[in-house]
Write an enzyme that holds these catalytic residues in place. Structure first.
Site, mmCIF file in Angstrom:
data_model
loop_
_atom_site.group_PDB
_atom_site.id
_atom_site.type_symbol
_atom_site.label_atom_id
_atom_site.label_comp_id
_atom_site.label_asym_id
_atom_site.label_seq_id
_atom_site.Cartn_x
_atom_site.Cartn_y
_atom_site.Cartn_z
ATOM 1 N N SER A 142 0.983 -1.089 -0.302
ATOM 2 C CA SER A 142 -0.491 -0.287 -0.050
ATOM 3 C C SER A 142 0.953 1.796 -0.194
ATOM 4 C CB SER A 142 -0.858 0.034 1.387
ATOM 5 O OG SER A 142 -1.381 1.169 1.007
ATOM 6 N N TYR A 155 -2.142 -1.568 10.472
ATOM 7 C CA TYR A 155 -1.949 -1.253 8.861
ATOM 8 C C TYR A 155 -1.367 -0.972 8.412
ATOM 9 C CZ TYR A 155 -3.950 -1.587 4.450
ATOM 10 O OH TYR A 155 -4.250 -1.694 3.836
#
Length: 259
Positions: A142, A155
């Site tokens: 990401s 995360y």
């Protein structure tokens, strides 16, 4: 399992979103698929769609959030008697909230899926690729990989691990015939935000899953180490790496704060 008429790729994760679009890219490019996630019915529907591209697909239910899930998956794949030529490590979990107020179980699930299962699956399949001197691995990270993320601290940290891990593997495997690519999408139109409980944050998806998958698959075929999806995301990724955290942390916190 599947008759050996085409090379075989394994894709982990949801039956929609980036994982499904990567499966479509592979099917169009001549691969058969092994599809795995917790829910079987959506995967079977995806497998039916992939038949239009000439691909045969095996659906293997697996919960990568549970210890032992990865060895069971690999055992089921090996029972089919075919070698995995491409591994797409797409499965991932997210959650939003202050770390000290987050459910411990959710934190554990993120660590298990985003780090432990990804690492374990790569470790179990990579030696065969190296021995055959061919193979490709795609790790879906990401743009969160490039900076700390208040309100999504775990995360962001897990995705930083994926990027670091993938870049290191790519370096280690130079000249082996096996390549490792890390795909770093930004905000993408998938179910991720709903699953993470982040429907009402200021950040909004800017790219489709199909766009992200095309970028990632081109990078995988070219053997690139890192692919950041989208020009704006590339700018943000560079900024995240170079800018002082005293600047990036307040900006990220503002994006993640609820309206």
């Amino acid at each position: 399992m599947i008759e050996a008429t085409r090379p075989l790729a394994l894709v982990t994760g949801e039956s929609s979103g980036i994982g499904a679009e990567l499966a479509r890219e592979l099917a169009r490019d001549g691969y058969d698929l092994v599809l795995t996630a917790r829910s079987v019915a959506p995967l079977r529907a995806l497998a039916d769609q992939l038949e239009a591209h000439g691909a045969s697909s095996a659906v293997i239910p697996a919960d990568l959030g549970q210890p032992g899930g990865v060895p069971e998956l690999v055992k089921a794949v090996e029972a089919g008697g075919r070698e995995i030529e491409v591994l797409i490590n797409n499965a991932g979990l997210g959650a939003i909230g202050r770390f000290d107020q987050m459910e411990p179980q959710r934190i554990g699930d993120m660590l298990q899926v985003n780090i432990v299962a990804l690492t374990e699956l790569t470790r179990l399949l990579l030696p065969g690729m190296v021995a055959r001197r061919r193979g490709k691995v795609l790790l879906v990270a990401s743009t969160a990989s490039f900076q700390p993320g208040p309100r999504m601290a775990v995360y962001f940290a897990t995705k930083a691990y994926v990027l670091s891990f993938g870049e290191a593997l790519a370096y280690e495997l130079r000249g082996s015939g096996v390549t490792v690519t890390v795909l770093c999408p930004g905000a993408t139109a998938t179910n991720f935000f709903k699953t993470a409980g982040a429907n009402d944050i200021a950040l909004r998806p800017t790219m489709s899953a199909a766009e992200v998958a095309r970028i990632g698959y081109r990078a995988l075929k070219a053997g690139r180490r890192v692919a950041v999806a989208g020009l704006l995301n590339r700018v943000l990724a560079v900024g995240g790496r170079l800018a002082p955290h005293s600047l990036t942390l307040p900006a990220t916190n503002a994006l993640m704060s609820r309206r």
